[in-house]
Design a protein around this motif. Structure first.
Motif, mmCIF file in Angstrom:
data_model
loop_
_atom_site.group_PDB
_atom_site.id
_atom_site.type_symbol
_atom_site.label_atom_id
_atom_site.label_comp_id
_atom_site.label_asym_id
_atom_site.label_seq_id
_atom_site.Cartn_x
_atom_site.Cartn_y
_atom_site.Cartn_z
ATOM 1 N N ARG A 7 0.845 -1.195 0.000
ATOM 2 C CA ARG A 7 0.000 0.000 0.000
ATOM 3 C C ARG A 7 0.881 1.245 0.000
ATOM 4 O O ARG A 7 1.877 1.318 0.706
ATOM 5 N N LYS A 8 0.494 2.212 -0.801
ATOM 6 C CA LYS A 8 1.238 3.465 -0.847
ATOM 7 C C LYS A 8 1.160 4.145 0.521
ATOM 8 O O LYS A 8 0.069 4.345 1.057
ATOM 9 N N PRO A 9 2.305 4.504 1.096
ATOM 10 C CA PRO A 9 2.289 5.175 2.402
ATOM 11 C C PRO A 9 1.600 6.541 2.318
ATOM 12 O O PRO A 9 1.564 7.172 1.266
ATOM 13 N N THR A 10 1.099 6.977 3.428
ATOM 14 C CA THR A 10 0.471 8.289 3.519
ATOM 15 C C THR A 10 1.536 9.370 3.424
ATOM 16 O O THR A 10 2.562 9.308 4.101
ATOM 17 N N HIS A 11 1.280 10.358 2.598
ATOM 18 C CA HIS A 11 2.180 11.505 2.507
ATOM 19 C C HIS A 11 2.045 12.288 3.821
ATOM 20 O O HIS A 11 0.942 12.449 4.345
ATOM 21 N N PRO A 12 3.154 12.779 4.375
ATOM 22 C CA PRO A 12 3.064 13.525 5.633
ATOM 23 C C PRO A 12 2.165 14.756 5.555
ATOM 24 O O PRO A 12 1.592 15.177 6.550
ATOM 25 N N GLY A 13 2.011 15.312 4.367
ATOM 26 C CA GLY A 13 1.112 16.457 4.203
ATOM 27 C C GLY A 13 -0.338 16.094 4.481
ATOM 28 O O GLY A 13 -1.095 16.894 5.041
ATOM 29 N N GLU A 14 -0.726 14.888 4.090
ATOM 30 C CA GLU A 14 -2.091 14.438 4.360
ATOM 31 C C GLU A 14 -2.303 14.260 5.867
ATOM 32 O O GLU A 14 -3.321 14.664 6.410
#
Length: 103
Positions: A7-14
């Motif tokens: 799974r694509k990790p969550t971007h820290p901006g999100e």
């Protein structure tokens, strides 16, 4: 054996937007001012067009009582996943054998 993240990790901006800005009712402008950065810089991170730098990680860690490592590790995981999944050129590199050269 190393497990690969599928799974694509969550971007820290999100995470910044969903877990901090929204619950605290902070605007991008207000947070940028508190962090001492431009609104454009913060907006780029929140909109996933820019990443977390070490300096930004320090600012965020100070503002939200987290660790700078939290922010940098999230960015590293995101960047590595993107590099692995959006390019195949790295797969053309032949492994270098160290057997016999360590003697």
């Amino acid at each position: 054996m190393v497990r690969k993240m599928t799974r694509k990790p969550t971007h820290p901006g999100e995470l910044l937007k969903v877990d901090y800005l929204e619950p605290l009712n902070l605007t991008v402008t207000e947070l940028a001012k508190r962090l001492g950065v431009s609104r454009k810089t913060l907006s780029s991170i929140i909109n996933e067009r820019a990443g977390i730098t070490p300096e930004m990680a320090l600012r965020l860690s100070r503002a939200f009582s987290t660790s700078a490592e939290l922010w940098l590790n999230m960015q590293k995981s995101y960047d590595l996943w993107i590099a692995e999944h959006e390019s195949t050129e790295w797969q053309n590199v032949a492994p270098i054998s160290m057997i016999g050269q360590l003697a």
